[in-house]
Design a protein around this motif. Sequence first.
Motif, mmCIF file in Angstrom:
data_model
loop_
_atom_site.group_PDB
_atom_site.id
_atom_site.type_symbol
_atom_site.label_atom_id
_atom_site.label_comp_id
_atom_site.label_asym_id
_atom_site.label_seq_id
_atom_site.Cartn_x
_atom_site.Cartn_y
_atom_site.Cartn_z
ATOM 1 N N ASP A 110 0.829 -1.191 0.000
ATOM 2 C CA ASP A 110 0.000 0.000 0.000
ATOM 3 C C ASP A 110 0.873 1.254 0.000
ATOM 4 O O ASP A 110 1.946 1.278 0.621
ATOM 5 C CB ASP A 110 -0.905 0.036 1.230
ATOM 6 C CG ASP A 110 -1.981 -1.041 1.174
ATOM 7 O OD1 ASP A 110 -2.240 -1.529 0.054
ATOM 8 O OD2 ASP A 110 -2.549 -1.365 2.226
ATOM 9 N N ILE A 111 0.386 2.286 -0.676
ATOM 10 C CA ILE A 111 1.106 3.556 -0.682
ATOM 11 C C ILE A 111 1.051 4.193 0.699
ATOM 12 O O ILE A 111 1.989 4.772 1.189
ATOM 13 C CB ILE A 111 0.503 4.512 -1.724
ATOM 14 C CG1 ILE A 111 0.662 3.915 -3.127
ATOM 15 C CG2 ILE A 111 1.170 5.879 -1.677
ATOM 16 C CD1 ILE A 111 2.086 3.628 -3.532
ATOM 17 N N PRO B 96 7.023 9.203 -8.007
ATOM 18 C CA PRO B 96 6.153 9.859 -8.993
ATOM 19 C C PRO B 96 6.478 9.465 -10.429
ATOM 20 O O PRO B 96 5.614 9.572 -11.304
ATOM 21 C CB PRO B 96 6.409 11.352 -8.750
ATOM 22 C CG PRO B 96 6.935 11.432 -7.365
ATOM 23 C CD PRO B 96 7.706 10.181 -7.142
ATOM 24 N N GLY B 97 7.660 9.032 -10.672
ATOM 25 C CA GLY B 97 8.032 8.639 -12.025
ATOM 26 C C GLY B 97 7.796 7.174 -12.327
ATOM 27 O O GLY B 97 8.087 6.717 -13.436
ATOM 28 N N ALA C 18 -0.450 1.270 -7.994
ATOM 29 C CA ALA C 18 -0.742 0.850 -6.619
ATOM 30 C C ALA C 18 -1.625 1.863 -5.914
ATOM 31 O O ALA C 18 -2.538 1.499 -5.154
ATOM 32 C CB ALA C 18 0.566 0.657 -5.849
ATOM 33 N N LEU C 19 -1.364 3.153 -6.159
ATOM 34 C CA LEU C 19 -2.174 4.196 -5.539
ATOM 35 C C LEU C 19 -3.623 4.121 -6.033
ATOM 36 O O LEU C 19 -4.572 4.177 -5.239
ATOM 37 C CB LEU C 19 -1.582 5.566 -5.861
ATOM 38 C CG LEU C 19 -2.328 6.779 -5.290
ATOM 39 C CD1 LEU C 19 -2.358 6.734 -3.767
ATOM 40 C CD2 LEU C 19 -1.688 8.075 -5.775
ATOM 41 N N SER C 20 -3.795 3.968 -7.338
ATOM 42 C CA SER C 20 -5.144 3.854 -7.906
ATOM 43 C C SER C 20 -5.854 2.630 -7.351
ATOM 44 O O SER C 20 -7.036 2.697 -6.986
ATOM 45 C CB SER C 20 -5.050 3.777 -9.429
ATOM 46 O OG SER C 20 -6.320 3.607 -10.000
ATOM 47 N N PHE C 21 -5.149 1.518 -7.265
ATOM 48 C CA PHE C 21 -5.743 0.279 -6.768
ATOM 49 C C PHE C 21 -6.167 0.423 -5.313
ATOM 50 O O PHE C 21 -7.245 -0.037 -4.915
ATOM 51 C CB PHE C 21 -4.730 -0.862 -6.913
ATOM 52 C CG PHE C 21 -5.258 -2.198 -6.497
ATOM 53 C CD1 PHE C 21 -6.052 -2.950 -7.348
ATOM 54 C CD2 PHE C 21 -4.970 -2.725 -5.242
ATOM 55 C CE1 PHE C 21 -6.546 -4.188 -6.970
ATOM 56 C CE2 PHE C 21 -5.457 -3.958 -4.849
ATOM 57 C CZ PHE C 21 -6.241 -4.692 -5.719
ATOM 58 N N GLN C 22 -5.338 1.091 -4.510
ATOM 59 C CA GLN C 22 -5.664 1.237 -3.091
ATOM 60 C C GLN C 22 -6.874 2.152 -2.892
ATOM 61 O O GLN C 22 -7.776 1.854 -2.097
ATOM 62 C CB GLN C 22 -4.470 1.802 -2.325
ATOM 63 C CG GLN C 22 -4.707 1.868 -0.807
ATOM 64 C CD GLN C 22 -3.524 2.439 -0.055
ATOM 65 O OE1 GLN C 22 -2.469 2.681 -0.645
ATOM 66 N NE2 GLN C 22 -3.678 2.660 1.230
ATOM 67 N N ILE C 23 -6.926 3.266 -3.617
ATOM 68 C CA ILE C 23 -8.069 4.178 -3.489
ATOM 69 C C ILE C 23 -9.350 3.476 -3.934
ATOM 70 O O ILE C 23 -10.399 3.576 -3.286
ATOM 71 C CB ILE C 23 -7.835 5.455 -4.320
ATOM 72 C CG1 ILE C 23 -6.648 6.239 -3.766
ATOM 73 C CG2 ILE C 23 -9.087 6.339 -4.303
ATOM 74 C CD1 ILE C 23 -6.238 7.414 -4.632
#
Length: 504
Positions: A172-173, A188-189, A196-201
């Motif tokens: 998780d981020i 960020p790159g 992972a961020l999209s999946f967690q949200i």
Amino acid sequence: MKLLAVTACPTGIAHTYMAAEALEVAAEEAGHEIVVETQGSAGSTPFTEAQIAEADAIILAADVEVRDKDRFAHLPTVTSPVKKAIGGAPALIEQAAARAADRTGGAAPAASPGTGAAQDMDVKQFGTGFGSRLRGWLMTGVSYVIPFVAAGGLLIALGFALGGYQITEAPDIVSIGDGNVSTLTFDPGSLTSWAALSFQIGGLAFGFLVPVLAGFIAYAMADRPALVPGFVGGMIAVQTGAGFLGGLVAGLLAGAVIMGLKLWQPPRALAGIMPVLVLPLIGTAVVGTVMFLVVGQPLAAATTGLTNWLNGLSGTNALLLGALLGLMMAFDMGGPVNKAAYAFAVAGLSTGSETALMIMAAVMAAGMVPPLALALATVVRKNLFTKPEQENGRAAWLLGASFITEGAIPFAAADPLRVIPSIMAGSAVTGSLSMAFGSTLRAPHGGIFVVPLIGNPFAYLLAIVAGTLVSAALVIGLKSARRTPGTEPAGTASTTPAAAPVTG
């Protein structure tokens, strides 16, 4: 007459606004003034106090519970399913004007052709039976769930698209533990970090599905005091593993408890704090106890059994299920049967199983076929369709591509005996092929615009094309078979959504 109307459908996307337009056209043709409040997914602009005060009657064309209905308690009311407002708006306008005239002692307008006691009885009785009320409560819960499913599903699908299926194993981020929030490595790159961020949200958004479902079923039943016990009951369903079924039960239980408590006449000293303290407190305690100790575990077992059954579907069983869902999606084009198939697919998304994702894909593909097929038919054999139908056909391309099955309604209203069986056949073909190809979908809506996020997208598009061709060919064949030289196309009168159904 000065009339008001409220339109609302479970998804708040198509039926809501088509019904509003139909009522406005019918009122203008009948010489009445009307203001429509669309309680759709884009929000609504409530009636002003002056509009309510000046109104002679109101039409409630809704398949979900109308918000703030107490505003209209003093007005003569006509209630109707939202679909009847699309195909039979003139009859609703006539009934509203008649009831307003009865209240004021004026003369009721003359009955128009095609209306009668049977139709009036159908409209008057809608919503009074327990079955109709139960369906309204459940659809209200589903309507509030859909935005969470859409947002969460698309974000999860985007995570898979960017990071592949191994994204489920990525850390998780943001990690929350021991009361501290710690941000883990995020580059960020890095495409994987964004995935992972999209999946967690998206996963967090999905976590709200069952509590929101339960909370707003309870809200539809017993208003705001039922929200807290409904949400808490839904969260307990999640914790006990009761899932979507548990959410349904928790919402109905919370609504019933609060409705029962409202029957008690409290002492004057307690009356002021009943809705904000006493009802939520007692309701939450009762619902929580029942969910934890009585129904949670049995429903968890039932949910596990359903998940195992879905995961075990293969071969002929999967094809038959896809065909059945396709038939349901096309049968009433956004009506109760269509919504039952759609709700079944959305419920499966919460399990995350591969078969559940295939079911969601099959349902959306089958729902896209009817408007696309009729749009194609109006291009291939233009002379079989009236001018208004040809105009509707041009709009149906976009409606079908956007997974708005209601785009087929004007055609079905004008010629149901030929159109409905044709589109059902094509949707059944598409549903079966989508299941056979193993296409998957995590988003509950979006149509052609979420194809990049679909598993096995090329086969998925092939299934849609195949069903569209089947339905278009059947519509053209059936319409051509009943025509003789010199005859006009069926329904030479207007076939816009406001027109009353005409068989021919």
